[in-house]
Design an enzyme around this catalytic site. Structure first.
Site, PDB file in Angstrom:
ATOM      1  N   PHE A 124       5.280  -5.563  12.654  1.00  0.00           N
ATOM      2  CA  PHE A 124       4.686  -4.260  12.343  1.00  0.00           C
ATOM      3  C   PHE A 124       4.353  -3.540  13.645  1.00  0.00           C
ATOM      4  CE2 PHE A 124       2.814  -1.895   8.770  1.00  0.00           C
ATOM      5  CZ  PHE A 124       3.524  -2.435   7.712  1.00  0.00           C
ATOM      6  N   GLN A 245      -4.927   9.522  11.461  1.00  0.00           N
ATOM      7  CA  GLN A 245      -3.598   8.966  11.711  1.00  0.00           C
ATOM      8  C   GLN A 245      -2.516   9.659  10.884  1.00  0.00           C
ATOM      9  OE1 GLN A 245      -2.514   4.668  10.507  1.00  0.00           O
ATOM     10  NE2 GLN A 245      -2.441   4.753  12.726  1.00  0.00           N
ATOM     11  N   HIS A 247       1.127   9.017   9.583  1.00  0.00           N
ATOM     12  CA  HIS A 247       2.101   7.942   9.428  1.00  0.00           C
ATOM     13  C   HIS A 247       3.476   8.534   9.711  1.00  0.00           C
ATOM     14  CE1 HIS A 247       4.453   4.667   7.901  1.00  0.00           C
ATOM     15  NE2 HIS A 247       3.371   3.963   7.645  1.00  0.00           N
ATOM     16  N   LEU A 257       4.568   7.820   0.877  1.00  0.00           N
ATOM     17  CA  LEU A 257       4.743   6.929   2.021  1.00  0.00           C
ATOM     18  C   LEU A 257       5.957   6.006   1.888  1.00  0.00           C
ATOM     19  CD1 LEU A 257       3.321   5.766   4.653  1.00  0.00           C
ATOM     20  CD2 LEU A 257       2.600   3.923   3.165  1.00  0.00           C
ATOM     21  N   GLU A 260       5.723   1.143   6.965  1.00  0.00           N
ATOM     22  CA  GLU A 260       6.189   0.729   8.288  1.00  0.00           C
ATOM     23  C   GLU A 260       6.951  -0.597   8.178  1.00  0.00           C
ATOM     24  OE1 GLU A 260       3.481   1.780  11.590  1.00  0.00           O
ATOM     25  OE2 GLU A 260       3.381  -0.384  11.845  1.00  0.00           O
ATOM     26  N   ARG A 291       1.638   3.919  15.628  1.00  0.00           N
ATOM     27  CA  ARG A 291       1.951   5.116  14.842  1.00  0.00           C
ATOM     28  C   ARG A 291       1.731   6.431  15.585  1.00  0.00           C
ATOM     29  NH1 ARG A 291      -0.576   2.794   9.194  1.00  0.00           N
ATOM     30  NH2 ARG A 291       1.140   1.334   8.886  1.00  0.00           N
ATOM     31  N   HIS A 358      -2.392  10.103   6.852  1.00  0.00           N
ATOM     32  CA  HIS A 358      -2.381   8.801   6.197  1.00  0.00           C
ATOM     33  C   HIS A 358      -3.748   8.116   6.190  1.00  0.00           C
ATOM     34  CE1 HIS A 358      -0.629   5.076   4.836  1.00  0.00           C
ATOM     35  NE2 HIS A 358      -1.011   4.416   5.902  1.00  0.00           N
ATOM     36  N   ARG A 403      -5.313   3.362  14.440  1.00  0.00           N
ATOM     37  CA  ARG A 403      -5.269   2.054  13.779  1.00  0.00           C
ATOM     38  C   ARG A 403      -3.864   1.469  13.835  1.00  0.00           C
ATOM     39  NH1 ARG A 403      -3.792   0.289   8.450  1.00  0.00           N
ATOM     40  NH2 ARG A 403      -3.513   2.420   7.699  1.00  0.00           N
TER      41      ARG A 403
HETATM   42  C1  LIG Z   1       0.159   4.783   0.640  1.00  0.00           C
HETATM   43  C2  LIG Z   1      -0.689   3.911   1.505  1.00  0.00           C
HETATM   44  C3  LIG Z   1      -0.185   2.707   1.996  1.00  0.00           C
HETATM   45  C4  LIG Z   1      -0.971   1.893   2.819  1.00  0.00           C
HETATM   46  N1  LIG Z   1      -0.457   0.710   3.273  1.00  0.00           N
HETATM   47  C5  LIG Z   1      -1.241  -0.110   4.012  1.00  0.00           C
HETATM   48  C6  LIG Z   1      -0.776  -1.396   4.420  1.00  0.00           C
HETATM   49  O1  LIG Z   1       0.332  -1.808   4.106  1.00  0.00           O
HETATM   50  N2  LIG Z   1      -1.595  -2.167   5.169  1.00  0.00           N
HETATM   51  C7  LIG Z   1      -2.846  -1.752   5.532  1.00  0.00           C
HETATM   52  O2  LIG Z   1      -3.548  -2.504   6.207  1.00  0.00           O
HETATM   53  N3  LIG Z   1      -3.317  -0.551   5.138  1.00  0.00           N
HETATM   54  C8  LIG Z   1      -2.549   0.271   4.377  1.00  0.00           C
HETATM   55  N4  LIG Z   1      -3.047   1.480   3.977  1.00  0.00           N
HETATM   56  C9  LIG Z   1      -4.452   1.795   4.222  1.00  0.00           C
HETATM   57  C10 LIG Z   1      -5.331   1.004   3.253  1.00  0.00           C
HETATM   58  O3  LIG Z   1      -4.627   0.780   2.065  1.00  0.00           O
HETATM   59  C11 LIG Z   1      -6.626   1.746   2.928  1.00  0.00           C
HETATM   60  O4  LIG Z   1      -7.280   2.090   4.114  1.00  0.00           O
HETATM   61  C12 LIG Z   1      -7.545   0.848   2.113  1.00  0.00           C
HETATM   62  O5  LIG Z   1      -6.870   0.312   1.004  1.00  0.00           O
HETATM   63  C13 LIG Z   1      -8.798   1.556   1.658  1.00  0.00           C
HETATM   64  O6  LIG Z   1      -9.552   0.659   0.876  1.00  0.00           O
HETATM   65  P1  LIG Z   1     -11.049   0.980   0.479  1.00  0.00           P
HETATM   66  O7  LIG Z   1     -11.576  -0.198  -0.235  1.00  0.00           O
HETATM   67  O8  LIG Z   1     -11.786   1.459   1.659  1.00  0.00           O
HETATM   68  O9  LIG Z   1     -10.936   2.231  -0.495  1.00  0.00           O
HETATM   69  P2  LIG Z   1      -9.993   2.562  -1.756  1.00  0.00           P
HETATM   70  O10 LIG Z   1      -9.051   1.511  -2.102  1.00  0.00           O
HETATM   71  O11 LIG Z   1      -9.462   3.940  -1.503  1.00  0.00           O
HETATM   72  O12 LIG Z   1     -11.043   2.635  -2.926  1.00  0.00           O
HETATM   73  C14 LIG Z   1     -12.063   3.616  -2.989  1.00  0.00           C
HETATM   74  C15 LIG Z   1     -12.882   3.381  -4.233  1.00  0.00           C
HETATM   75  O13 LIG Z   1     -14.006   4.244  -4.228  1.00  0.00           O
HETATM   76  C16 LIG Z   1     -14.145   4.847  -5.495  1.00  0.00           C
HETATM   77  N5  LIG Z   1     -14.881   6.094  -5.319  1.00  0.00           N
HETATM   78  C17 LIG Z   1     -14.654   7.080  -4.421  1.00  0.00           C
HETATM   79  N6  LIG Z   1     -15.596   8.040  -4.545  1.00  0.00           N
HETATM   80  C18 LIG Z   1     -16.427   7.643  -5.539  1.00  0.00           C
HETATM   81  C19 LIG Z   1     -17.588   8.191  -6.144  1.00  0.00           C
HETATM   82  N7  LIG Z   1     -18.089   9.372  -5.764  1.00  0.00           N
HETATM   83  N8  LIG Z   1     -18.182   7.512  -7.156  1.00  0.00           N
HETATM   84  C20 LIG Z   1     -17.685   6.316  -7.572  1.00  0.00           C
HETATM   85  N9  LIG Z   1     -16.592   5.744  -7.030  1.00  0.00           N
HETATM   86  C21 LIG Z   1     -15.981   6.410  -6.029  1.00  0.00           C
HETATM   87  C22 LIG Z   1     -12.728   4.992  -6.008  1.00  0.00           C
HETATM   88  O14 LIG Z   1     -12.705   5.160  -7.407  1.00  0.00           O
HETATM   89  C23 LIG Z   1     -12.150   3.646  -5.542  1.00  0.00           C
HETATM   90  O15 LIG Z   1     -12.488   2.648  -6.465  1.00  0.00           O
HETATM   91  C24 LIG Z   1      -2.281   2.299   3.155  1.00  0.00           C
HETATM   92  C25 LIG Z   1      -2.778   3.494   2.656  1.00  0.00           C
HETATM   93  C26 LIG Z   1      -1.989   4.303   1.864  1.00  0.00           C
HETATM   94  C27 LIG Z   1      -2.570   5.602   1.399  1.00  0.00           C
END
Ligand SMILES: Cc1cc2nc3c(=O)[nH]c(=O)nc-3n(C[C@H](O)[C@H](O)[C@H](O)COP(=O)(O)OP(=O)(O)OC[C@H]3O[C@@H](n4cnc5c(N)ncnc54)[C@H](O)[C@@H]3O)c2cc1C
Length: 602
Positions: A124, A245, A247, A257, A260, A291, A358, A403
């Site tokens: 990666f 960032q 992507h 997306l 990568e 990136r 991203h 990142r």
């Molecule tokens: C398309 C894509 C591909 C990616 N691929 C990778 C990868 O391969 N490897 C990697 O390391 N990272 C990757 N990333 C980044 C990584 O996936 C994210 O940074 C990470 O999953 C975020 O997780 P989180 O738990 O912080 O939030 P999220 O998974 O975004 O969850 C947020 C939660 O908060 C809740 N929420 C938000 N606001 C409120 C509110 N006001 N009240 C109640 N609930 C609320 C939502 O409902 C959800 O349950 C990717 C990101 C994207 C967008």
């Protein structure tokens, strides 16, 4: 109908977690297993959180397929961060990585396997062996559906441990008492429209990223930065918000997306002349440079007239040489995305891509226990009692100014777990909830009733579009000082409009228009934090590239316009005054030697 103090319903839990993505679920698991009462709130069903969309992998120096150890991972992450990452937090994360990934495997995570039964790992961007010598295979993957597999695994473990899920609930504001301690949140149940106060001994924000402040984004529509808005309104600064960032490989015109992992498996980027141009920009890592580097190089090719297509405005990613069999085994979703969003069969022809927003590197400042920290007269990291943040909404800061791919899923696991452990320790001995302050729900009532009583004004969708266009235009891959300064004026003006958002449908039950209007209050906090912080940082670092400061003529010693003398520091943005402050980067790891700043080449 209006919202009043009398019709608020109050409930009590040991811990309230706002967000049920990877980070929230990892923390919840730790708490429920310890026997605490946990309320896990989510705007959507937990397994629809944005973590589900993560494709490429989760990093850990397991060394299953090539020689590796956590020291290499530590070095890569610091260099990837352009030295803005805190080295204590980075050491903690990289050392813990193998443990939390093996633990996830034992929870039932369906990783891809090598013939010898170990977890499959792919190369990666920016991940190397022997301190930058060559790419390493560090990304543990389940095909190109790693986030999907991880989120479902964590959800199932939480079901087993009886975590209470509040599905389709939206948290609105933090409740802080006279000591500044956090004692709960206000939240609305979308199905009924009822307003609640959820009292807790600890509140954990895990609301994910805010990519939806931009017009073209790989992020889910729910990624509106609610946790950041809640923190900002409660007087907590947002850290390093200028660093967003891009992507390199979003599908041109669609924003979806393409992981990568494609380049990890061997895909290459080509310009209109068919040239594999990354060989010129990053002779060692080529297409697998970090990136920020790859996105900038692509933009440069387009600017110099070597973009592809009739308008010369995209780059081609070519993976035809990988063969249909490998693509179907390792990148099945990418093949599907090619068909559905670009009308391209990626096994036979290259696919048009452009850098797309991203990930936010900045967020709510925390320490390695997930405790939210603020700067005071005597400390850079004074703990806000009762408040924690993990995942993309937080800034611990392991990602600094850029990142590395796969380090986010890792950050969710490592800090979700450490925050969970810390909360268990601190809540266990606290027998009583702290009393609610008299004004507990005042801010929320004001926000809700402003919408309920408005008869004219501007619709939330119009304001959201204005925010998104402004951010896209004034805070893109390449920034200019003039562009950012104009962006600040525009965002400040849009903020004025936010107070005049009106709601046509004022009904209570399942009112998604109200939810979108309330999200605007969060989008504007994140957008203003970003523009203000960006315009003030007069250098280039990581994802923050400003034309004016690229190789400044008077300072040839600054690598790519990075100015460590004046700008090796974290930004703090305060909402109430729309003002900035700064604090030093921690260059001291926990146990090993510091990696001192140097020129960043790949
Ligand atoms: C398309 C894509 C591909 C990616 N691929 C990778 C990868 O391969 N490897 C990697 O390391 N990272 C990757 N990333 C980044 C990584 O996936 C994210 O940074 C990470 O999953 C975020 O997780 P989180 O738990 O912080 O939030 P999220 O998974 O975004 O969850 C947020 C939660 O908060 C809740 N929420 C938000 N606001 C409120 C509110 N006001 N009240 C109640 N609930 C609320 C939502 O409902 C959800 O349950 C990717 C990101 C994207 C967008």
């Amino acid at each position: 109908m209006s919202y009043t103090k009398e019709n608020i319903i109050t409930r009590k839990f040991d811990v309230v977690i706002v967000g049920a993505g990877g980070s929230g679920l990892r923390a919840a698991l730790e708490l429920s297993r310890a026997g605490l009462s946990v309320a896990s709130l989510s705007k959507v069903f937990p397994t629809r959180s944005h973590t589900v969309a993560a494709q490429g992998g989760v990093s850990a120096s397991l060394g299953n397929m090539s020689e590796d150890n956590w020291h290499y991972h530590f070095y890569d992450t610091i260099k990837g961060s352009d030295w803005l990452g805190d080295q204590d937090a980075i050491e903690f994360m990289c050392r813990e990585a193998p443990n939390v990934v093996i633990e996830l495997e034992h929870f039932g995570m369906p990783f891809d396997r090598n013939p010898d039964g170990t977890i499959y790992q792919r190369p990666f961007g920016g991940h190397t062996a022997n301190y930058g010598e060559k790419p390493v295979q560090r990304a543990c993957a389940a095909a190109d559906r790693t986030g999907h597999a991880m989120l479902h695994t964590l959800y199932q473990q939480n079901v087993k441990e009886k975590t209470n899920f509040f599905v389709e609930w939206m948290a609105l504001d933090l409740i802080r008492d006279q000591d500044g301690d956090v004692v709960g949140v206000t939240a609305i149940e979308l199905e009924t429209g009822d307003l609640y106060i959820l009292r807790a001994k600890a509140v954990l924000l895990a609301t994910g990223g805010a990519g939806r402040i931009f017009a073209a984004s790989t992020n889910a529509f729910i990624n509106t930065g609610d946790g950041l808005g809640m923190a900002a309104r409660a007087g907590i600064p947002l850290q390093d918000m200028e660093f967003w960032q891009f992507h390199p490989t979003g599908v041109a015109g669609a924003g979806v997306l393409l992981t990568e992992g494609c380049r990890g498996e061997g895909a290459v980027l080509r310009n209109s002349e068919g040239e594999r141009f990354m060989e010129r920009y990053a002779p060692t890592l080529k297409d697998l440079a970090p990136r920020d580097f790859v996105s900038r190089s692509m933009d440069q090719e387009i600017k110099e007239g070597r973009g592809c297509g009739p308008n010369k405005d995209y780059i081609l990613m070519d993976m035809t040489h990988l063969g249909a069999e490998t693509i179907r085994k390792r990148l099945p979703s990418v093949e599907e995305i090619g068909h559905n969003f670009a009308n391209v069969d990626i096994t036979k022809e290259p696919i048009p891509v452009v850098p797309t927003i991203h990930y936010q590197m900045g967020g709510i400042p925390t320490n390695i226990n997930g405790q939210v920290v603020v700067k005071t007269a005597s400390s850079y990291a004074d703990v806000v009692h009762g408040l924690y943040a993990v995942g993309e909404c937080s800034c611990v800061s392991v990602h600094g100014a850029n990142r590395l791919g796969t380090n986010s899923l890792l950050d969710l696991l490592v800090f979700g777990k450490s925050a969970g452990k810390h909360i268990v320790q601190s809540v266990r001995n606290q027998h009583e909830h702290k009393p609610l302050p008299a004004d507990a729900a005042d801010r929320t009532l004001e926000r809700l009733n402003r919408l309920q009583t408005s008869n004219s004004g501007i619709y939330s969708q119009e304001v959201a579009n204005e925010i998104r266009q402004t951010m896209q235009h004034h805070a893109g891959v390449f920034r200019t000082q003039k562009g950012m300064d104009e962006g600040v004026v525009k965002i400040n003006a849009i903020r004025e409009k936010v107070g005049h958002v009106t709601l046509k449908d004022k009904s209570k039950v399942w009112n998604t228009a109200r939810m979108e209007a309330l999200e605007i209050d969060n989008l504007i906090e994140v957008a203003q934090a970003t523009m203000t912080s960006a315009a003030a940082r007069h250098e280039c670092r990581g994802a923050h590239t400003v034309y004016d400061y690229e190789h400044p003529a008077d300072h040839p010693e600054f690598p790519l316009g990075r100015n460590d003398k004046e700008w090796l520091k974290h930004t703090l943005w305060y909402s109430a005054t729309n003002s900035l402050d700064y604090k030093p980067v921690n260059l001291k790891p926990l146990t090993v030697d510091s990696v001192p700043p140097k020129v960043r080449t790949f």
